[in-house]
Design a protein around this motif. Sequence first.
Motif, PDB file in Angstrom:
ATOM      1  N   HIS A   1       0.824  -1.211   0.000  1.00 47.01           N
ATOM      2  CA  HIS A   1       0.000   0.000   0.000  1.00 47.01           C
ATOM      3  C   HIS A   1       0.857   1.261   0.000  1.00 47.01           C
ATOM      4  O   HIS A   1       0.412   2.316   0.432  1.00 47.01           O
ATOM      5  N   GLY A   2       2.083   1.154  -0.493  1.00 46.36           N
ATOM      6  CA  GLY A   2       2.966   2.307  -0.532  1.00 46.36           C
ATOM      7  C   GLY A   2       3.771   2.431   0.755  1.00 46.36           C
ATOM      8  O   GLY A   2       3.496   1.769   1.755  1.00 46.36           O
ATOM      9  N   VAL A   3       4.790   3.280   0.717  1.00 44.45           N
ATOM     10  CA  VAL A   3       5.662   3.444   1.883  1.00 44.45           C
ATOM     11  C   VAL A   3       6.087   4.910   1.966  1.00 44.45           C
ATOM     12  O   VAL A   3       6.305   5.572   0.952  1.00 44.45           O
ATOM     13  N   SER A   4       6.207   5.428   3.171  1.00 44.27           N
ATOM     14  CA  SER A   4       6.546   6.833   3.376  1.00 44.27           C
ATOM     15  C   SER A   4       8.061   7.023   3.421  1.00 44.27           C
ATOM     16  O   SER A   4       8.829   6.069   3.590  1.00 44.27           O
TER      17      SER A   4
ATOM     18  N   ILE B   1       1.536   8.381  -4.160  1.00 49.28           N
ATOM     19  CA  ILE B   1       0.159   7.902  -4.244  1.00 49.28           C
ATOM     20  C   ILE B   1      -0.781   9.082  -4.014  1.00 49.28           C
ATOM     21  O   ILE B   1      -0.758   9.720  -2.959  1.00 49.28           O
ATOM     22  N   ASN B   2      -1.589   9.368  -5.033  1.00 48.92           N
ATOM     23  CA  ASN B   2      -2.545  10.485  -4.984  1.00 48.92           C
ATOM     24  C   ASN B   2      -1.872  11.800  -4.604  1.00 48.92           C
ATOM     25  O   ASN B   2      -2.483  12.663  -3.957  1.00 48.92           O
ATOM     26  N   GLY B   3      -0.619  11.950  -4.994  1.00 51.94           N
ATOM     27  CA  GLY B   3       0.087  13.196  -4.723  1.00 51.94           C
ATOM     28  C   GLY B   3       0.473  13.393  -3.275  1.00 51.94           C
ATOM     29  O   GLY B   3       0.913  14.477  -2.894  1.00 51.94           O
ATOM     30  N   GLY B   4       0.328  12.357  -2.445  1.00 56.36           N
ATOM     31  CA  GLY B   4       0.614  12.483  -1.019  1.00 56.36           C
ATOM     32  C   GLY B   4       2.056  12.173  -0.665  1.00 56.36           C
ATOM     33  O   GLY B   4       2.966  12.303  -1.490  1.00 56.36           O
ATOM     34  N   ALA B   5       2.274  11.727   0.580  1.00 56.86           N
ATOM     35  CA  ALA B   5       3.622  11.495   1.091  1.00 56.86           C
ATOM     36  C   ALA B   5       4.016  10.021   1.055  1.00 56.86           C
ATOM     37  O   ALA B   5       5.051   9.637   1.608  1.00 56.86           O
ATOM     38  N   THR B   6       3.196   9.209   0.407  1.00 60.08           N
ATOM     39  CA  THR B   6       3.463   7.773   0.316  1.00 60.08           C
ATOM     40  C   THR B   6       3.892   7.418  -1.099  1.00 60.08           C
ATOM     41  O   THR B   6       3.275   7.871  -2.069  1.00 60.08           O
ATOM     42  N   TYR B   7       4.928   6.607  -1.218  1.00 60.31           N
ATOM     43  CA  TYR B   7       5.507   6.292  -2.520  1.00 60.31           C
ATOM     44  C   TYR B   7       5.158   4.878  -2.983  1.00 60.31           C
ATOM     45  O   TYR B   7       5.014   3.952  -2.176  1.00 60.31           O
ATOM     46  N   LYS B   8       5.054   4.728  -4.295  1.00 60.73           N
ATOM     47  CA  LYS B   8       4.867   3.429  -4.943  1.00 60.73           C
ATOM     48  C   LYS B   8       5.767   3.395  -6.169  1.00 60.73           C
ATOM     49  O   LYS B   8       6.370   4.403  -6.551  1.00 60.73           O
ATOM     50  N   LEU B   9       5.876   2.211  -6.805  1.00 60.76           N
ATOM     51  CA  LEU B   9       6.619   2.137  -8.055  1.00 60.76           C
ATOM     52  C   LEU B   9       5.901   2.950  -9.123  1.00 60.76           C
ATOM     53  O   LEU B   9       4.672   2.982  -9.162  1.00 60.76           O
ATOM     54  N   GLY B  10       6.645   3.570 -10.010  1.00 59.52           N
ATOM     55  CA  GLY B  10       6.072   4.467 -10.997  1.00 59.52           C
ATOM     56  C   GLY B  10       5.778   3.819 -12.333  1.00 59.52           C
ATOM     57  O   GLY B  10       6.100   2.645 -12.565  1.00 59.52           O
ATOM     58  N   PRO B  11       5.161   4.562 -13.258  1.00 56.93           N
ATOM     59  CA  PRO B  11       4.734   4.031 -14.552  1.00 56.93           C
ATOM     60  C   PRO B  11       5.885   3.576 -15.434  1.00 56.93           C
ATOM     61  O   PRO B  11       5.691   2.755 -16.327  1.00 56.93           O
ATOM     62  N   ARG B  12       7.087   4.095 -15.199  1.00 56.27           N
ATOM     63  CA  ARG B  12       8.232   3.685 -16.021  1.00 56.27           C
ATOM     64  C   ARG B  12       8.492   2.188 -15.895  1.00 56.27           C
ATOM     65  O   ARG B  12       8.947   1.543 -16.838  1.00 56.27           O
ATOM     66  N   PHE B  13       8.177   1.607 -14.714  1.00 57.96           N
ATOM     67  CA  PHE B  13       8.389   0.180 -14.525  1.00 57.96           C
ATOM     68  C   PHE B  13       7.480  -0.640 -15.423  1.00 57.96           C
ATOM     69  O   PHE B  13       7.847  -1.716 -15.891  1.00 57.96           O
ATOM     70  N   ILE B  14       6.269  -0.151 -15.664  1.00 50.41           N
ATOM     71  CA  ILE B  14       5.355  -0.864 -16.557  1.00 50.41           C
ATOM     72  C   ILE B  14       5.919  -0.876 -17.967  1.00 50.41           C
ATOM     73  O   ILE B  14       5.894  -1.902 -18.654  1.00 50.41           O
ATOM     74  N   GLU B  15       6.462   0.261 -18.377  1.00 45.21           N
ATOM     75  CA  GLU B  15       7.048   0.332 -19.720  1.00 45.21           C
ATOM     76  C   GLU B  15       8.233  -0.613 -19.844  1.00 45.21           C
ATOM     77  O   GLU B  15       8.384  -1.325 -20.845  1.00 45.21           O
ATOM     78  N   LEU B  16       9.085  -0.656 -18.821  1.00 44.03           N
ATOM     79  CA  LEU B  16      10.243  -1.536 -18.858  1.00 44.03           C
ATOM     80  C   LEU B  16       9.825  -2.999 -18.806  1.00 44.03           C
ATOM     81  O   LEU B  16      10.389  -3.851 -19.494  1.00 44.03           O
TER      82      LEU B  16
END
Length: 261
Positions: free
Chosen positions: A26-29, A60-75
């Motif tokens: 669920h993302g990580v800060s 995530i939703n512009g907040g303070a929690t991070y997830k993997l980004g869309p570049r990973f899907i492309e790769l």
Amino acid sequence: MNELRHGSPVVEKTAHLLGAIAEAKHGVSLSDLVEQLGVARSTVYRILNSLAAHGLVARINGGATYKLGPRFIELARRISPGADRATMAEAAHPIMQSAADRIRESFKLSAPEGDEMLTILATQSPAEYAISVRVGSRSPKHVGASGKLALAHSSDEAIAEYCAKGLPARTAHTITDPDVLMDELRRIRDDGYAEDNLESSQGLRAIAAPVFDAAGALVAAVSVPFIGDATPDRKRTIRKEVTEVADSLTQLLGGTMQKSK
């Protein structure tokens, strides 16, 4: 955190950071990453900013929690279709779960595979009584909302070839006439979404919206199955959430969103 003896310290820290983000469902800060990795906060912050600039992580939703980004899907797409789907499902999970919690309905992500739709992800409604969706389930494309979406965005030749194999019924409401199906597919293309009106299972309805990749091809469909009739307001709510989730995934894939009606 152990670093490779003859490696680059920055690369080592980045690799461990990406691993920690990937493992967080669920993302990580930022604070959690600093604690997990034992790295200075300023270092973690600079690495995150660089990764975000390249689309490798995202808030995530512009907040303070991070997830993997869309570049990973492309790769991942360059590795194999299986990896592509797994990455897409991972990216879709928090988006779909948030929508499921918001409108208290289960969500499903399906991908076309031959003449069928394969369920690759399901998120559960928090409601006490809710539909349970099984990942790995399959259904013919002419049966149900997601499959009809996939057919609607196929070539005329592909649709004709599919219909020539026969359109077996699942229920009394399944479309089994090729001409009727073609009319339905034209309506779906015009509307930008599809509905299952008791066609796949008795008593079950659904609304689905398409997910497109950067080439404009339909690669998945987001749907919400529900039992019985829904009021017009409720259907509008479901359709809005389904479309917004599908549009979010399309954006992650670098695709083009359709205008909602």
